[in-house]
Design an enzyme around this catalytic site. Structure first.
Site, mmCIF file in Angstrom:
data_model
loop_
_atom_site.group_PDB
_atom_site.id
_atom_site.type_symbol
_atom_site.label_atom_id
_atom_site.label_comp_id
_atom_site.label_asym_id
_atom_site.label_seq_id
_atom_site.Cartn_x
_atom_site.Cartn_y
_atom_site.Cartn_z
ATOM 1 N N SER A 67 10.680 1.532 5.091
ATOM 2 C CA SER A 67 9.493 0.681 5.099
ATOM 3 C C SER A 67 8.207 1.464 5.338
ATOM 4 O O SER A 67 7.127 0.892 5.333
ATOM 5 C CB SER A 67 9.633 -0.385 6.187
ATOM 6 O OG SER A 67 9.608 0.197 7.474
ATOM 7 N N THR A 95 6.958 -1.840 8.758
ATOM 8 C CA THR A 95 5.714 -1.098 8.987
ATOM 9 C C THR A 95 5.881 -0.450 10.338
ATOM 10 O O THR A 95 6.647 -0.937 11.157
ATOM 11 C CB THR A 95 4.541 -2.112 9.050
ATOM 12 O OG1 THR A 95 4.390 -2.732 7.788
ATOM 13 C CG2 THR A 95 3.234 -1.467 9.455
ATOM 14 N N THR A 153 2.643 2.039 6.336
ATOM 15 C CA THR A 153 3.679 1.252 5.663
ATOM 16 C C THR A 153 3.782 1.626 4.188
ATOM 17 O O THR A 153 2.832 2.154 3.599
ATOM 18 C CB THR A 153 3.342 -0.259 5.758
ATOM 19 O OG1 THR A 153 4.447 -1.038 5.303
ATOM 20 C CG2 THR A 153 2.137 -0.616 4.911
ATOM 21 N N ARG A 208 -0.805 -4.033 -5.031
ATOM 22 C CA ARG A 208 -0.903 -4.940 -3.876
ATOM 23 C C ARG A 208 -1.184 -4.140 -2.592
ATOM 24 O O ARG A 208 -0.535 -3.148 -2.312
ATOM 25 C CB ARG A 208 0.408 -5.719 -3.740
ATOM 26 C CG ARG A 208 0.460 -6.636 -2.514
ATOM 27 C CD ARG A 208 1.132 -5.975 -1.344
ATOM 28 N NE ARG A 208 1.248 -6.873 -0.191
ATOM 29 C CZ ARG A 208 1.663 -6.490 1.009
ATOM 30 N NH1 ARG A 208 2.008 -5.250 1.211
ATOM 31 N NH2 ARG A 208 1.732 -7.344 1.989
ATOM 32 N N ASP A 244 -1.839 -5.681 4.969
ATOM 33 C CA ASP A 244 -2.760 -5.734 6.111
ATOM 34 C C ASP A 244 -2.912 -4.385 6.811
ATOM 35 O O ASP A 244 -3.898 -4.162 7.524
ATOM 36 C CB ASP A 244 -2.281 -6.765 7.133
ATOM 37 C CG ASP A 244 -0.869 -6.460 7.650
ATOM 38 O OD1 ASP A 244 -0.036 -5.953 6.873
ATOM 39 O OD2 ASP A 244 -0.601 -6.722 8.833
ATOM 40 N N THR A 249 2.970 -6.139 12.163
ATOM 41 C CA THR A 249 3.934 -5.975 11.084
ATOM 42 C C THR A 249 4.266 -7.387 10.602
ATOM 43 O O THR A 249 4.027 -8.352 11.314
ATOM 44 C CB THR A 249 5.223 -5.263 11.534
ATOM 45 O OG1 THR A 249 5.899 -6.087 12.483
ATOM 46 C CG2 THR A 249 4.942 -3.920 12.162
ATOM 47 N N GLY A 250 4.823 -7.484 9.411
ATOM 48 C CA GLY A 250 5.153 -8.806 8.891
ATOM 49 C C GLY A 250 4.361 -9.080 7.628
ATOM 50 O O GLY A 250 3.913 -8.154 6.949
HETATM 51 N N1 ASP Z 1 2.771 -5.766 6.991
HETATM 52 C C1 ASP Z 1 3.337 -5.027 5.913
HETATM 53 C C2 ASP Z 1 2.608 -5.384 4.660
HETATM 54 O O1 ASP Z 1 2.321 -6.554 4.455
HETATM 55 C C3 ASP Z 1 4.791 -5.227 5.666
HETATM 56 C C4 ASP Z 1 5.668 -5.468 6.861
HETATM 57 O O2 ASP Z 1 5.295 -5.152 7.972
HETATM 58 O O3 ASP Z 1 6.761 -6.013 6.696
HETATM 59 O O4 ASP Z 1 2.375 -4.515 3.865
#
Ligand code: ASP
Length: 318
Positions: free
Chosen positions: A45, A168, A186, A196, A199, A219-220
């Site tokens: 990731s 991330t 990330t 794309r 955040d 993260t997320g």
């Molecule tokens: N936050 C990260 C993103 O949207 C991905 C993740 O943390 O799962 O790129």
């Protein structure tokens, strides 16, 4: 002196703490800690050997923020340079009149500053996972064909399917001078639409640090943190006088107001200027880690849950 990190920062936290203990700054510690994760081939990731976009290309995002000055550096969609956090830091250190460089511009900058470049950013194993994922969705896995003749719009659902792998790394540090820095790196969502940006490189969304109040990193589902300015919101709630826990819960709760189909999971870690820390997640069982400079090893802590219902919502003016 303290470091907090997302759980996948475990591989880098010892180096980060050592950096603080030998007089390094919070900025140094954050960079060192994140570099270890970026180089780890088993973390899919972040950095090298992350899961690629839908065309099989690895595009990296990262940012770093200096809580002393609110100076920030970030890169997005950068290919070929594994240490995205170091390139992001140089955007700040070289005093460019910019905060965020993306795509070819980021790669050009990385080349000009002699950043370490790796010819192959993916192992065959990860290429195979990507090919299989495309094949399972009806493609032959022939990238040029997919790129040239296929409307990628039809494939976007791949990036939001439940099997997608995301992740991330977050690092936040307070150094011996009491200065705070935060960093995020990330490879974004697996199988994302090319171009794309999440955040992580967006200051205020996935990353924010301010010596006067504290710092937050996420993260997320990045699209949510962008729309709600999650990291900056948390810092602002601290500025308004909330406790760290209240500020964190409030920043997470704000995400409930977001409408749309793609409401997903969110996680954040945060600390205040006194070194108190908190980890929150919309899902149970998630952890984060911390290590004070005088601790021999890091501790893992379960994150508090703030549920974000997966529902379509619409803001109605009262
Ligand atoms: N936050 C990260 C993103 O949207 C991905 C993740 O943390 O799962 O790129």
């Amino acid at each position: 002196m303290i470091i907090i990190a997302s759980h996948n920062g475990a591989i880098g936290i010892a180096d980060a703490v050592r950096t603080l203990n030998s007089g390094g700054s919070a900025m140094d510690a954050v960079e060192i800690g994140i570099r270890a994760v970026e180089a780890d081939p088993d973390d899919h990731s972040v950095g090298y050997n992350g899961y690629p976009n839908i065309l099989g290309e690895l595009e990296l995002d990262a940012s770093i923020m200096d809580g002393r000055t609110l100076n920030s550096g970030a890169v997005a969609l950068m290919r070929g340079y594994p240490y995205a956090i170091s390139v992001a830091r140089q955007v700040l250190e070289r005093k460019l009149p910019h905060v965020l460089l993306a795509g070819e511009g980021a790669e050009r900058f990385a080349r000009e500053i002699d950043a370490e470049r790796w010819d192959d950013m993916l192992t065959d194993e990860i290429r195979e996972v990507w090919r299989r994922r495309l094949a399972a969705s009806g493609s032959s896995g022939d990238t040029p064909e997919l790129a040239a003749d296929t409307s990628l719009l039809d494939w976007v659902k791949l990036a939001t399917d439940p099997e997608r792998v995301a992740g991330t790394v977050n690092f936040i540090a307070i150094d011996g001078a009491g200065d705070i820095a935060s960093g995020v790196s990330t490879s974004g969502w697996a199988w994302k639409y090319p171009g794309r940006i999440g955040d992580s490189p967006i200051i205020g969304a996935g990353n924010y640090a301010d010596n006067r109040y504290g710092a937050c990193a996420c993260t997320g589902m990045g699209e949510m943190a962008i729309r709600a300015s999650t990291s900056r919101s948390l810092a602002l709630y601290l500025q308004m006088g909330m406790t760290l826990r209240e500020a964190g819960r409030r920043a997470m709760s704000d995400l409930r107001d977001l409408g749309g189909d793609y409401i997903g999971g969110m996680n954040l870690i945060a600390l205040d200027r006194d070194g108190e820390h908190v980890g929150l997640s919309s899902e149970a069982g998630r952890t984060y880690i911390y290590q004070h400079a005088d601790m021999a090893e890091y501790e893992s802590v379960e994150r508090e849950v703030v549920e974000i219902p997966a529902r379509w919502a619409r803001i109605v003016r009262e």
